[in-house]
Scaffold this motif. Structure first.
Motif, short mmCIF file in Angstrom:
data_model
loop_
_atom_site.label_atom_id
_atom_site.label_comp_id
_atom_site.label_asym_id
_atom_site.label_seq_id
_atom_site.Cartn_x
_atom_site.Cartn_y
_atom_site.Cartn_z
N PHE A 305 0.82 -1.21 0.00
CA PHE A 305 0.00 0.00 0.00
C PHE A 305 0.85 1.26 0.00
O PHE A 305 0.64 2.18 -0.80
N GLY A 306 1.82 1.36 0.89
CA GLY A 306 2.63 2.57 1.01
C GLY A 306 3.43 2.86 -0.24
O GLY A 306 3.61 4.02 -0.62
N TYR A 307 3.90 1.80 -0.92
CA TYR A 307 4.75 1.96 -2.10
C TYR A 307 3.98 2.57 -3.28
O TYR A 307 4.58 3.18 -4.17
N LEU A 308 2.67 2.39 -3.28
CA LEU A 308 1.86 2.92 -4.38
C LEU A 308 2.01 4.43 -4.52
O LEU A 308 1.90 4.98 -5.63
N TYR A 309 2.25 5.12 -3.42
CA TYR A 309 2.27 6.58 -3.41
C TYR A 309 3.70 7.15 -3.34
O TYR A 309 3.88 8.35 -3.23
N ASP A 310 4.69 6.27 -3.44
CA ASP A 310 6.09 6.68 -3.38
C ASP A 310 6.49 7.32 -4.71
O ASP A 310 6.41 6.68 -5.76
N THR A 311 6.93 8.57 -4.68
CA THR A 311 7.28 9.27 -5.93
C THR A 311 8.51 8.69 -6.60
O THR A 311 8.82 9.05 -7.74
N SER A 312 9.22 7.80 -5.90
CA SER A 312 10.40 7.16 -6.50
C SER A 312 10.07 5.78 -7.07
O SER A 312 10.97 5.07 -7.52
N ASN A 313 8.78 5.39 -7.06
CA ASN A 313 8.45 4.06 -7.60
C ASN A 313 8.47 4.08 -9.13
O ASN A 313 8.77 5.10 -9.75
N GLU A 314 8.15 2.95 -9.73
CA GLU A 314 8.30 2.80 -11.19
C GLU A 314 7.41 3.74 -11.99
O GLU A 314 7.73 4.10 -13.13
N THR A 315 6.27 4.14 -11.44
CA THR A 315 5.36 5.04 -12.17
C THR A 315 5.39 6.46 -11.60
O THR A 315 4.48 7.25 -11.84
N ALA A 316 6.42 6.77 -10.84
CA ALA A 316 6.64 8.11 -10.27
C ALA A 316 5.55 8.51 -9.28
O ALA A 316 5.37 9.69 -9.00
N GLY A 317 4.82 7.53 -8.75
CA GLY A 317 3.77 7.82 -7.79
C GLY A 317 2.65 8.66 -8.35
O GLY A 317 1.86 9.25 -7.61
N ALA A 318 2.56 8.72 -9.69
CA ALA A 318 1.61 9.63 -10.33
C ALA A 318 0.27 8.99 -10.65
O ALA A 318 -0.71 9.68 -10.87
#
Length: 527
Positions: A305-318
């Protein structure tokens, strides 16, 4: 010696369509082609609501406000009240099968004294809502395309290309222009595309709903999906639990409308007094089921859940749904190809939805122009001589939609504002004829084939109160603390826009605007 018509000759005279007969009784002659059948009308109504376009862009924020349980059960609650609105509108549509739909209904139901003012308010609310609705589809479609490009060129972690604001605006404008071009062809072209839209969304929806939880390496438990309640005040700034619940319902309230599209096409639909209501209610029923299944598929497939909103994830958290799809397919196959394909299916839904909303918006502008309620009405009410569609009205709607998108270059909360304006205008337009139907004398209402009888008033009351609540919550701030980057600009934009429209009414329009203008007279007929 008189000439007597034989039985064979009499049989050659086509019987007047029931929708056209009722249209003539209401004072309008048939100008548009009446070639749409029930399935095609349903296709356009279904495509305007669309399976993915409401849920996908707001899923992430609604999940963040109060957790999965509120999101999942919120859809069920909103669906329940949406049925009241849909049933109330179906009854009115059956009685008034005209392309002006809501504002025409408001004029006749409110009576000669209040009819002009009611139709004025309803027409402009609906016009604002539909044109802003084009903007929401273009924005969310561009957002999906942005994620597709990012995953196709790598990921946010691997140097993938994340479209900048100027390119995002170009995609927004390009989608709007394509919809306008397609809407300048004959309506059967749009109807054909919308039939494709139904199968695209039904088949694509089934693939996503079934495949996504199966592909995901792990799935959330049923207790997590159906009972987990958790606010995120550190990210949203919303610490009040009741307020968080209200905001989490926005995804459902935004998604479950648009079924009035069938009403806009009643002058082009065979047996519209019967088929219009059927298309409205069928659209609500199918979207209710598929929409809930889509929400469940996304929620069960969450990996972190938390990773979904991380701006450093694969989709930029966008874009939370894009990250859920990526996590599922990359986790199992170490490739983002599956996620890209399903994102393209979702993008297609935005494309079809925007195309249908453009069709509806142009019909409302055409109908209002026909009754001289728009500046330079003589231009916008022109019908294409060959294709018999209001092509000038189409391009007017497209131009205004593009202007709405220009702040994308400087403002980060454009989608929030356009979504609020769309919902308040569109759903607010429903409230006027429903309220008028509720308070009018029953003896003055001429029912169509779909008639509620004594149940009409209580159904209209529930529908009207629900619409008022929906409009109110879309004026609320969605993030705290309030700043220039988080402020919901919808109240300001609507106050200015509607204020100018009301000022125009007081100073000038009330002197000449009389609501729908008859262009056909029938002898010895009581409307």
């Amino acid at each position: 010696m008189g000439y007597e018509q034989s039985d064979d000759q009499a049989q050659q005279i086509p019987e007047m369509d029931s929708g056209e007969k009722r249209l003539n009784e209401l004072g309008y002659k048939q100008e548009l082609r009446r070639e749409m059948n029930l399935f095609k009308t349903f296709a356009i109504s279904f495509s305007t609501m669309t399976l993915f376009t409401g849920i996908t862009p707001l899923y992430g924020s609604s999940l963040l406000y109060a957790g999965p349980a509120t999101l999942v059960w919120g859809w069920v609650l909103v669906t329940f009240f949406t049925w009241f609105v849909g049933i109330a509108m179906a009854e009115i549509c059956s009685s008034f099968p005209t392309t002006g739909s809501l504002y025409f209904w408001a004029a006749h139901l409110a009576g000669p004294k209040w009819g002009p003012f009611a139709s004025w308010c309803c027409a402009w609310l609906e016009t604002i809502g539909l044109i802003a609705g084009m903007g929401t589809q273009a924005y969310a479609g561009s957002q999906t395309l942005q994620s597709i490009i990012l995953l196709c060129t790598g990921t946010n972690k691997d140097g993938g290309y994340f479209a900048p604001k100027w390119l995002f605006l170009c995609m927004y404008m390009g989608l709007t222009a394509i919809w306008a071009v397609l809407n300048t062809f004959a309506l059967e072209v749009i109807a054909f595309i919308d039939v494709i839209s139904i199968w695209w969304q039904v088949i694509g929806g089934l693939v996503i709903v079934i495949m996504l939880p199966l592909v995901a390496l792990t799935t959330q438990s049923a207790s997590y999906v159906f009972t987990k309640f958790d606010t995120s005040p550190e990210q949203t700034g919303v610490s009040s639990k009741p307020y968080a619940i209200i905001l989490s319902f926005l995804v459902s309230q935004y998604s479950l409308y648009g079924y009035d599209a069938a009403a806009h096409l009643t002058e082009e639909t065979k047996g519209a007094d019967k088929n219009g209501p059927i298309a409205i209610l069928s659209s609500i029923g199918i979207i209710s089921v598929f929409g809930w299944a889509y929400i469940l598929a996304l929620t069960f497939s969450i990996q972190d859940f938390g990773y979904l909103y991380d701006t450093s994830n694969e989709t930029a958290g966008a874009f939370v749904p894009a990250q859920i799809l990526y996590d599922a397919f990359h986790g199992r196959y170490h490739s983002s190809t599956g996620a890209i394909i399903l994102l393209f299916v979702i993008w297609g839904s935005f494309f079809f939805g925007g195309l249908s909303i453009t069709t509806s918006a142009a019909r409302v502008v055409y109908a209002l122009s026909r009754d001289k309620g728009v500046p330079f009405s003589s231009v916008w009410r022109k019908v294409h001589p060959k294709h018999k569609v209001p092509s000038n009205a189409v391009w007017l709607c497209a131009a205004i939609c593009i202007l709405l998108g220009l702040p994308i270059l400087k403002v980060n909360v454009v989608f929030t504002a356009i979504t609020s304006i769309c919902t308040i205008g569109w759903v607010g337009g429903y409230a006027v004829p429903i309220f008028a139907r509720m308070v009018m004398a029953e003896k003055n209402f001429k029912p169509g084939p779909f008639y509620l009888g004594k149940a009409s008033r209580p159904i209209c009351l529930v529908a009207f109160l629900w619409i008022c609540y929906t409009c109110a919550v879309f004026l609320l701030p969605t993030y705290y603390p309030i700043s220039w980057n988080t402020f919901n600009y919808a109240p300001v934009a609507l106050t200015v826009g509607l204020g100018l429209i009301m000022l125009w009414w007081v100073l000038d329009a009330r002197k000449w605007f009389k609501g729908p203008v008859r262009n056909f007279e029938m002898q010895n007929e009581k409307v």
